[in-house]
Design a protein around this motif. Structure first.
Motif, short mmCIF file in Angstrom:
data_model
loop_
_atom_site.label_atom_id
_atom_site.label_comp_id
_atom_site.label_asym_id
_atom_site.label_seq_id
_atom_site.Cartn_x
_atom_site.Cartn_y
_atom_site.Cartn_z
N ILE A 151 0.85 -1.19 0.00
CA ILE A 151 0.00 0.00 0.00
C ILE A 151 0.88 1.25 0.00
O ILE A 151 0.62 2.21 -0.71
N LEU A 152 1.94 1.21 0.79
CA LEU A 152 2.87 2.34 0.86
C LEU A 152 3.54 2.58 -0.49
O LEU A 152 3.69 3.73 -0.92
N THR A 153 3.93 1.51 -1.16
CA THR A 153 4.52 1.65 -2.49
C THR A 153 3.52 2.27 -3.45
O THR A 153 3.88 3.11 -4.28
N PHE A 154 2.26 1.90 -3.32
CA PHE A 154 1.22 2.49 -4.16
C PHE A 154 1.10 3.99 -3.89
O PHE A 154 0.99 4.79 -4.82
N LEU A 155 1.13 4.38 -2.63
CA LEU A 155 1.03 5.79 -2.29
C LEU A 155 2.25 6.58 -2.78
O LEU A 155 2.14 7.72 -3.18
N ARG A 156 3.41 5.95 -2.71
CA ARG A 156 4.64 6.62 -3.14
C ARG A 156 4.70 6.78 -4.64
O ARG A 156 4.95 7.86 -5.16
N ALA A 157 4.54 5.67 -5.35
CA ALA A 157 4.83 5.65 -6.79
C ALA A 157 3.61 5.46 -7.67
O ALA A 157 3.72 5.52 -8.89
#
Length: 180
Positions: A127-133
């Motif tokens: 989820i964090l990767t989705f928010l970042r990139a």
């Protein structure tokens, strides 16, 4: 470094050298400066030494929030959540009182602007990767059903999955449906 000819070679390789790297950088490819840390600044994991001490500055509270997922803390600028207003984290920005906040997360610490979520921190990495990139990928070691549950909880549509991951994800969901 000089190349040595093989046993059946008619060509003299002694004049060739690999010391020049000019062939690795063709002139027709434009050089461009990489934007270093652009995605990292959008959300980052906080280590114990990085965590704010007692209380936070009011300026920081308006610009950044702290997300605590399963005991692991992350710092996010509010601007990261602007792009994802329909997600659970994006809904935090619209909260106007304590009750609204507790409808979105499990607990909230007013002193440090820290939002607690009692979820799997390993799954939150995707989820964090989705928010970042803006890229959503299914981890190989993650159960597809657990991943589906996490997507539903965080309010992220399956449509955001990259093509290869989406195909594998749907295949695993179908296999499970057939077993049931």
């Amino acid at each position: 470094m000089t190349l040595l000819p093989g046993d059946n070679s008619d060509y003299d390789y002694s004049a060739l050298s690999c010391t020049s790297d000019a062939s690795f950088h063709p002139a027709f490819l434009p050089q461009r400066q990489a934007i270093k840390g652009a995605f990292y600044r959008r959300a980052q994991r906080l280590r114990p030494q990085d965590e704010p001490r007692q209380g936070c500055q009011p300026e920081d509270r308006r610009r950044r929030i702290i997300i605590n997922v399963g005991g692991i803390k992350y710092s996010l600028p509010w601007t990261t959540l602007d792009e994802f207003p329909l997600t659970r984290l994006g809904q935090l920005k619209a909260c106007t009182n304590f009750d609204d906040i507790l409808n979105v997360c499990d607990d909230y610490d007013v002193t440090c602007n820290e939002f607690f979520f009692d979820r799997n921190p390993g799954a939150f990495g995707t989820i964090l990767t989705f928010l970042r990139a803006g890229k959503l990928r299914l981890l190989r070691e993650m159960c597809a059903l657990s991943f589906q549950e996490e997507l539903l909880y965080w309010g992220i549509a399956e449509d955001h999955l990259d093509g290869c991951c989406k195909r594998r994800y749907l295949q695993k969901i179908e296999e499970f449906a057939e077993m049931v």
